[in-house]
Structures are given as C-alpha cells and as structure tokens.
Design a protein around this motif. Sequence first.
Motif, PDB file in Angstrom:
ATOM      1  N   VAL A   1       2.754  -0.410  -5.169  1.00 23.51           N
ATOM      2  CA  VAL A   1       2.559   0.022  -3.785  1.00 23.51           C
ATOM      3  C   VAL A   1       3.047  -1.107  -2.877  1.00 23.51           C
ATOM      4  CG1 VAL A   1       0.871   0.704  -2.034  1.00 23.51           C
ATOM      5  CG2 VAL A   1       0.593   1.489  -4.393  1.00 23.51           C
ATOM      6  N   ILE A   2       3.894  -0.764  -1.935  1.00 24.79           N
ATOM      7  CA  ILE A   2       4.481  -1.759  -1.035  1.00 24.79           C
ATOM      8  C   ILE A   2       3.734  -1.736   0.285  1.00 24.79           C
ATOM      9  CG2 ILE A   2       6.592  -2.502   0.135  1.00 24.79           C
ATOM     10  CD1 ILE A   2       8.114  -0.851  -2.008  1.00 24.79           C
ATOM     11  N   ASP A   3       3.189  -2.890   0.656  1.00 22.15           N
ATOM     12  CA  ASP A   3       2.396  -2.971   1.875  1.00 22.15           C
ATOM     13  C   ASP A   3       3.158  -3.515   3.074  1.00 22.15           C
ATOM     14  OD1 ASP A   3       0.022  -1.881   0.930  1.00 22.15           O
ATOM     15  OD2 ASP A   3      -0.643  -3.787   0.111  1.00 22.15           O
ATOM     16  N   ASP A   4       4.143  -4.389   2.845  1.00 17.25           N
ATOM     17  CA  ASP A   4       4.805  -5.003   3.994  1.00 17.25           C
ATOM     18  C   ASP A   4       5.920  -4.109   4.543  1.00 17.25           C
ATOM     19  OD1 ASP A   4       7.600  -6.660   2.986  1.00 17.25           O
ATOM     20  OD2 ASP A   4       6.218  -5.931   1.472  1.00 17.25           O
ATOM     21  N   LYS A   5       6.145  -4.207   5.836  1.00 11.40           N
ATOM     22  CA  LYS A   5       7.102  -3.348   6.535  1.00 11.40           C
ATOM     23  C   LYS A   5       8.527  -3.518   6.000  1.00 11.40           C
ATOM     24  CE  LYS A   5       8.940  -2.220  11.063  1.00 11.40           C
ATOM     25  NZ  LYS A   5       9.119  -2.615  12.433  1.00 11.40           N
ATOM     26  N   LYS A   6       8.946  -4.753   5.799  1.00 11.59           N
ATOM     27  CA  LYS A   6      10.308  -5.005   5.311  1.00 11.59           C
ATOM     28  C   LYS A   6      10.506  -4.415   3.915  1.00 11.59           C
ATOM     29  CE  LYS A   6      11.371  -9.102   8.050  1.00 11.59           C
ATOM     30  NZ  LYS A   6      11.678 -10.536   8.008  1.00 11.59           N
ATOM     31  N   GLY A   7       9.516  -4.583   3.076  1.00 13.17           N
ATOM     32  CA  GLY A   7       9.587  -4.024   1.719  1.00 13.17           C
ATOM     33  C   GLY A   7       9.710  -2.511   1.730  1.00 13.17           C
ATOM     34  N   ARG A   8       8.987  -1.877   2.647  1.00 11.41           N
ATOM     35  CA  ARG A   8       9.070  -0.407   2.770  1.00 11.41           C
ATOM     36  C   ARG A   8      10.462   0.020   3.210  1.00 11.41           C
ATOM     37  NH1 ARG A   8       3.538  -0.684   5.288  1.00 11.41           N
ATOM     38  NH2 ARG A   8       4.656  -0.799   7.240  1.00 11.41           N
ATOM     39  N   ILE A   9      11.049  -0.721   4.133  1.00  7.88           N
ATOM     40  CA  ILE A   9      12.398  -0.390   4.609  1.00  7.88           C
ATOM     41  C   ILE A   9      13.403  -0.527   3.469  1.00  7.88           C
ATOM     42  CG2 ILE A   9      14.284  -1.150   6.128  1.00  7.88           C
ATOM     43  CD1 ILE A   9      12.112  -1.798   8.238  1.00  7.88           C
ATOM     44  N   ILE A  10      13.301  -1.618   2.708  1.00  7.28           N
ATOM     45  CA  ILE A  10      14.208  -1.834   1.574  1.00  7.28           C
ATOM     46  C   ILE A  10      14.082  -0.691   0.580  1.00  7.28           C
ATOM     47  CG2 ILE A  10      14.717  -3.323  -0.419  1.00  7.28           C
ATOM     48  CD1 ILE A  10      15.585  -4.451   2.360  1.00  7.28           C
ATOM     49  N   GLU A  11      12.865  -0.309   0.269  1.00  9.64           N
ATOM     50  CA  GLU A  11      12.646   0.768  -0.695  1.00  9.64           C
ATOM     51  C   GLU A  11      13.188   2.093  -0.172  1.00  9.64           C
ATOM     52  OE1 GLU A  11      11.682   1.345  -4.588  1.00  9.64           O
ATOM     53  OE2 GLU A  11      11.745  -0.513  -3.456  1.00  9.64           O
ATOM     54  N   LYS A  12      13.055   2.338   1.130  1.00 11.42           N
ATOM     55  CA  LYS A  12      13.612   3.561   1.722  1.00 11.42           C
ATOM     56  C   LYS A  12      15.140   3.566   1.627  1.00 11.42           C
ATOM     57  CE  LYS A  12      10.491   5.475   5.127  1.00 11.42           C
ATOM     58  NZ  LYS A  12      10.313   5.752   6.555  1.00 11.42           N
ATOM     59  N   ILE A  13      15.755   2.416   1.855  1.00  6.31           N
ATOM     60  CA  ILE A  13      17.222   2.325   1.730  1.00  6.31           C
ATOM     61  C   ILE A  13      17.629   2.653   0.296  1.00  6.31           C
ATOM     62  CG2 ILE A  13      19.217   0.759   1.751  1.00  6.31           C
ATOM     63  CD1 ILE A  13      17.770  -0.773   4.057  1.00  6.31           C
TER      64      ILE A  13
END
Length: 187
Positions: free
Chosen positions: A62-74
């Motif tokens: 589970v990704i909590d940080d905003k940047k990590g979420r963006i990377i995973e979405k990309i």
Amino acid sequence: MTTLFVKNMVCNRCILVVQNELEKLDFKIKNIRLGEVTLENDLTSEDKQKIENVFEPLGFEVIDDKKGRIIEKIKNTIINLVHHQEQDLKTNLSDMVSEELHHDYNYLSNLFSEIEGTTIEKYFIAQKIEKVKELLVYDELSLSEIAFRLNYSSVAYLSNQFKKVTGLTPSHFKQVKEDKRKPLDKL
C-alpha cells in the motif's frame, strides 16, 4: 470512502487476488482497477495495518505518499495501454499520461525520472518489448503484425529496439524463448 494505491498490482489476476483478500477481511469494495482500490468505508490505522500484513507476503504494498501514488498511476497507465487494451497503440504517450493523471507531463516526467531512475519513455519501451516477447512466444502474429499492433513505424525499427533492449533479435529470441520474459512488476 478510502482509496488505496497498491504497488505491483499490474494484471487482472492481481486485481482478483487483492479483491479476494479484501473481501476475506470484510472490506466492501466500491471500485477496483490496476493499482487502485476504492473502499466504501474509511479505514482506521488498524485496518490499514491488517491490509498491509495480508498484502506484503503476496508482493503487494500500500502506497501512502503522494509521489509514490503518482508513480504507480503512471506505471499502471502504461501497463494498461500496452498489455490490456486491444486497440493499436496510436496514442501520443505524453498526452495520454498527462490526461490520465491530470498533471503537466514535464512534472510527471521529472518526478518519474527522479524516483525511478529511468524515464517514462524507457519504461514504456520496456513494457512494449515485454509485449513483443509475449506475442512472439504465442507465435500467432508475424513480426510485421506485431510491429503494426504496437505502433512501430517498421519491422526494422521494432527489431532494432528489441535488440537494443534484449541483446537478441526477435527471431533469435523466438528460438531461445524459455526464461527470457520478465514479470511486469519487475520492469
């Protein structure tokens, strides 16, 4: 309502595993797609810990940080484009990623490079080469059909890019195809 961003959730089988595990824990799922689960209720920190404890042994995070979420979405946007859509890849990558994530492409590109140590374009090429490998292994399409399907301008361009990434020509890869493919979450 809570949205979880899940690292390494890269295929339909992954979606089923995540869905089954969340249902076993009695969480109500509102929506689920590559890398993202929306639950009907808010989660306590105890709930999040339960989920993380179940996901970790399965290779999910589970990704909590905003940047990590963006990377995973990309990553999931690219994986979906290359591996899970039947239409030909005729889309401009930068426009599609920017539109999908609602951010300026330069910001996304810089963030991706900073965190992943590679560019979005190289990640996209790696995914396309994995798709080429898959299609070569299935042996249902000619190299020319594969090139067309993945929006390569020519078979020669596909072959050159394939050799640059894998060290093998597509025809040589076909001969030694065992153990040459990589899981999508390892690219």
